[in-house]
Enzyme design. Sequence first.
Site, PDB file in Angstrom:
ATOM      1  N   CYS A  88       0.837  -1.194   0.000  1.00 28.14           N
ATOM      2  CA  CYS A  88       0.000   0.000   0.000  1.00 28.14           C
ATOM      3  C   CYS A  88       0.879   1.252   0.000  1.00 28.14           C
ATOM      4  CB  CYS A  88      -0.889  -0.033   1.239  1.00 28.14           C
ATOM      5  SG  CYS A  88      -1.670   1.534   1.647  1.00 28.14           S
ATOM      6  N   GLU A  89       0.584   2.181  -0.895  1.00 28.13           N
ATOM      7  CA  GLU A  89       1.413   3.388  -0.980  1.00 28.13           C
ATOM      8  C   GLU A  89       1.166   4.357   0.168  1.00 28.13           C
ATOM      9  OE1 GLU A  89      -1.071   6.395  -3.894  1.00 28.13           O
ATOM     10  OE2 GLU A  89       0.281   4.969  -4.823  1.00 28.13           O
ATOM     11  N   HIS A  90       0.120   4.118   0.951  1.00 24.65           N
ATOM     12  CA  HIS A  90      -0.175   5.026   2.064  1.00 24.65           C
ATOM     13  C   HIS A  90       0.541   4.643   3.350  1.00 24.65           C
ATOM     14  CE1 HIS A  90      -4.130   5.672  -0.312  1.00 24.65           C
ATOM     15  NE2 HIS A  90      -3.240   6.575  -0.654  1.00 24.65           N
ATOM     16  N   HIS A  91       0.759   3.334   3.562  1.00 20.77           N
ATOM     17  CA  HIS A  91       1.395   2.891   4.806  1.00 20.77           C
ATOM     18  C   HIS A  91       2.577   1.951   4.571  1.00 20.77           C
ATOM     19  CE1 HIS A  91      -2.848   3.871   5.902  1.00 20.77           C
ATOM     20  NE2 HIS A  91      -2.261   4.457   6.934  1.00 20.77           N
ATOM     21  N   GLN A 135      -5.103  -0.471  -4.968  1.00 21.40           N
ATOM     22  CA  GLN A 135      -5.614  -1.595  -5.762  1.00 21.40           C
ATOM     23  C   GLN A 135      -6.322  -1.140  -7.033  1.00 21.40           C
ATOM     24  OE1 GLN A 135      -7.459  -4.726  -3.468  1.00 21.40           O
ATOM     25  NE2 GLN A 135      -8.756  -5.341  -5.176  1.00 21.40           N
ATOM     26  N   HIS A 167      -5.918  -5.977   2.595  1.00 20.13           N
ATOM     27  CA  HIS A 167      -4.989  -4.873   2.830  1.00 20.13           C
ATOM     28  C   HIS A 167      -4.597  -4.850   4.300  1.00 20.13           C
ATOM     29  CE1 HIS A 167      -5.734  -2.605  -1.075  1.00 20.13           C
ATOM     30  NE2 HIS A 167      -6.560  -3.639  -1.139  1.00 20.13           N
ATOM     31  N   CYS A 213      -3.048  -2.678   5.884  1.00 22.60           N
ATOM     32  CA  CYS A 213      -3.258  -1.380   6.514  1.00 22.60           C
ATOM     33  C   CYS A 213      -4.635  -1.305   7.171  1.00 22.60           C
ATOM     34  CB  CYS A 213      -3.094  -0.250   5.495  1.00 22.60           C
ATOM     35  SG  CYS A 213      -4.208  -0.358   4.077  1.00 22.60           S
TER      36      CYS A 213
END
Length: 214
Positions: free
Chosen positions: A99-102, A140, A168, A170
């Site tokens: 995941c690019e956020h976490h 995704q 996910h 996250c």
Amino acid sequence: MSDISLREPIAGLEPSHALRKRPTREAAEAAVRTLLEWVGEDPDREGLIGTPDRVVRAYEEFFEGYRIDPLELLRRTFKETQDYGDMVVLRDIRLESHCEHHIVPIVGKAHVAYVPSDRIVGISKLARLVEVYAKRLQIQETLTAQIADAINKVLKPKGVAVVIEAAHMCMTTRGIRKPGVTMVTRRLIGAFETDAGLKRDFLSSISGSRETFG
């Protein structure tokens, strides 16, 4: 994998990514040491002495997709198909991304299908295409679109369909902490979008695939 700067644009990457200079391995390892100290650890204790190096090497594997041209994987096609015109489906392709956020894992599977126009591609290339795009920081929805669009651009088939089912971390291991939840995304292009029967046949062909991730 060598430490080289991304000075030349790489196919399949946005220019802002392709032109960004890559830090040195030493700088990356120093960043890991900083994070270890930040969480309250001693990076010099016996069990952690080699951790910065191991983390950097792991990241080289996790994100090797930045070093590979995904479109080039599909360039070698075959014309001898005996006029085969039905859909080609590759289902249950194991998918591991981040995941690019976490920067935590996304684990699941992809189902890929296309209806040939006049050429086909080796099925291993389809699985490898999924892997290359997955081995980048992702969401995704974007991952699903990238896989479908690449197949459509290179093969120019009558239709393309991609469905991804994934968990996910996250969401399952932090924050809301809801294990067992699976996200489903899909992208349908051409005949898979306009032909209701073909769409139904494709979705039916993957409907028996069930698994819980995360």
